[in-house]
Design an enzyme around this catalytic site. Structure first.
Site, mmCIF file in Angstrom:
data_model
loop_
_atom_site.group_PDB
_atom_site.id
_atom_site.type_symbol
_atom_site.label_atom_id
_atom_site.label_comp_id
_atom_site.label_asym_id
_atom_site.label_seq_id
_atom_site.Cartn_x
_atom_site.Cartn_y
_atom_site.Cartn_z
ATOM 1 C CG HIS A 61 -4.645 -7.601 -5.639
ATOM 2 N ND1 HIS A 61 -5.838 -7.886 -6.264
ATOM 3 C CD2 HIS A 61 -4.978 -7.295 -4.350
ATOM 4 C CE1 HIS A 61 -6.832 -7.739 -5.414
ATOM 5 N NE2 HIS A 61 -6.338 -7.403 -4.242
ATOM 6 C CG HIS A 63 -4.779 -7.691 -0.851
ATOM 7 N ND1 HIS A 63 -5.382 -6.479 -1.070
ATOM 8 C CD2 HIS A 63 -3.611 -7.410 -0.204
ATOM 9 C CE1 HIS A 63 -4.627 -5.505 -0.598
ATOM 10 N NE2 HIS A 63 -3.540 -6.044 -0.073
ATOM 11 C CG ASP A 65 -9.895 -10.378 -0.906
ATOM 12 O OD1 ASP A 65 -8.682 -10.152 -1.091
ATOM 13 O OD2 ASP A 65 -10.771 -9.502 -1.056
ATOM 14 C CG HIS A 66 -8.397 -10.784 -5.034
ATOM 15 N ND1 HIS A 66 -9.155 -10.389 -6.109
ATOM 16 C CD2 HIS A 66 -8.731 -9.959 -4.009
ATOM 17 C CE1 HIS A 66 -9.915 -9.356 -5.755
ATOM 18 N NE2 HIS A 66 -9.663 -9.091 -4.482
ATOM 19 C CG HIS A 138 -5.892 -2.277 -4.262
ATOM 20 N ND1 HIS A 138 -6.906 -1.700 -3.545
ATOM 21 C CD2 HIS A 138 -5.729 -3.537 -3.736
ATOM 22 C CE1 HIS A 138 -7.349 -2.562 -2.648
ATOM 23 N NE2 HIS A 138 -6.648 -3.680 -2.743
ATOM 24 C CG HIS A 265 -14.054 -6.983 -4.738
ATOM 25 N ND1 HIS A 265 -13.784 -5.964 -3.857
ATOM 26 C CD2 HIS A 265 -13.134 -7.944 -4.490
ATOM 27 C CE1 HIS A 265 -12.734 -6.280 -3.111
ATOM 28 N NE2 HIS A 265 -12.328 -7.493 -3.484
#
Length: 304
Positions: A61, A63, A65-66, A138, A265
Site C-alpha cells: 500500500h 503509506h 513507512d512502506h 486496512h 511490522h
C-alpha cells in the site's frame, strides 16, 4: 531454492536498529522486493545482497513507512548502471505515487513497468514464479502477497525413450514446453510425472485478520505476518488502527497450516518482541519474532 531476508521489521517509524518494513527474496537470478520503507537499501547492503538484481518490486500500500525508501533505492539502482526494465506492482494509483516520488529520482537509465491491482485477487506470472496478490483490510487499499514456485514432476527417462522422443527435445519438455516438430506433437505430460511440492512464502502486513489471509497462506513454507502489538490488552487499539496483535497472527498461521511464522511490522513501543512470542506458541508452536535481516533458504523436499 528460495532465499528469503526480512530486511526491516519496524512499523510507523524507523528505530536505530530497526528499519521500516521490507522483504527481499532471491530465486533463479531474480530478486523480488516487497515494500520499501526507509532503511531498505542500507539493510540490503548490510546483508551483502545486490540492489542491481532487483527486478520486481511489489508494494502492499502507499503509506509512507512502506514506500518512503523508493526514491533512494531507485537512484542507487540507476547509479549501478542497471538498464533492464523494473516491474512495479501495487494497488490502483501506484504509478502516480511512484512517479511523484521520482521527482527527486528523475532520468533513470531503465524503464519502470507498472501493474496496478484492482480486484480482490490477482495471479501474476513473472520471472519463473507466480505472485499472488490478495486484498487485505486496512485504512487504505492494501494487498498481501504469496510468492509461489511451482515444481514439475520428475522427468521419466524410460517414457521418453519408449515414445521415441528425440533427445534434443527432452530439456524443453522438462521446462514445460510443448513441441510441434516433423509432424509430431510432444507435450510435457508425456515425460513428466505428477507435479511435486513447490515452495511458498506469504507476506501480509497492515491489516485486521480476515479469513482470506489464512486461505491464501494455506500450506505456506513461511508465513510472514504483522504483529503490531505483543500484548493482548492492546487488541482494541489494534482494531482501531486496523492492525493485529501477536495472538491474531498466530491464529491465522494455525488456520493456514503454515510451516513457520515470522512476526514483523512492530509498533515503535514494542522494544523486545521476542518477550511476547512464548505466549502465543500455544496457538502456533513454530512462531518466531522477526528481526532485521533474519534470513532463511527454503529448499525443495528432496534437496539437502
Amino acid at each position: 531454492m528460495l532465499d528469503v531476508c526480512l530486511l526491516g521489521t519496524s512499523g510507523m517509524m524507523p528505530l536505530p536498529r530497526r528499519a521500516l518494513t521490507s522483504l527481499m527474496t532471491r530465486f533463479d537470478g531474480s530478486s523480488l522486493l516487497i515494500d520499501c520503507g526507509e532503511g531498505t537499501q542500507v539493510s540490503i547492503r548490510e546483508k551483502g545482497w545486490s540492489l542491481h538484481d532487483i527486478d520486481v518490486i511489489a508494494l502492499t500500500h502507499v503509506h509512507g513507512d512502506h514506500v518512503g525508501g523508493l526514491p533512494g533505492l531507485l537512484l542507487s539502482m540507476g547509479s549501478s548502471q542497471r538498464t533492464e526494465p523494473l516491474d512495479v506492482i501495487g494497488p490502483k494509483g501506484i504509478k502516480r505515487v511512484v512517479d511523484s516520488l521520482r521527482v527527486i529520482a528523475p532520468g533513470l537509465p531503465f524503464e519502470i513497468r507498472y501493474t496496478e491491482l484492482t480486484e480482490k485477487y490477482h495471479e501474476i506470472q513473472i520471472k519463473g514464479y507466480t505472485l499472488e496478490a490478495f486484498k487485505l483490510k486496512h485504512t487504505v487499499t492494501c494487498y498481501g502477497y504469496s510468492q509461489v514456485i511451482k515444481r514439475a514432476g520428475k522427468f521419466d527417462l524410460e517414457a521418453a525413450k519408449q515414445k521415441n522422443i528425440p533427445l534434443e527435445f527432452w530439456a524443453r519438455l522438462q521446462k514445460g514446453e510443448t513441441i510441434d516438430a516433423n509432424g509430431n506433437v510432444y507435450t510435457p505430460d508425456m515425460v513428466l510425472g505428477p507435479e511435486r511440492k513447490g515452495l511458498k512464502v506469504t507476506y501480509c502486513t497492515d491489516t485486521r485478520p480476515i479469513p482470506e489471509i489464512a486461505e491464501h497462506a494455506k500450506g505456506a513454507d513461511l508465513f510472514i505476518c504483522e504483529g503490531m502489538y505483543g500484548e493482548d490488552e492492546l487488541l482494541e487499539k489494534a482494531k482501531e488502527k486496523k492492525h493485529m496483535i501477536f495472538s491474531e497472527a498466530a491464529t491465522l498461521a494455525a488456520q493456514a497450516e503454515a510451516q513457520e511464522l515470522w512476526l514483523t511490522h512492530y509498533s515503535p513501543s514494542l522494544i523486545r518482541p521476542k518477550d511476547y512470542v512464548e505466549g502465543v506458541r500455544n496457538i502456533f508452536a513454530n512462531t518466531k519474532a522477526g528481526k532485521d535481516r533474519k534470513s532463511k533458504t527454503l529448499k525443495f523436499d528432496d534437496q539437502d
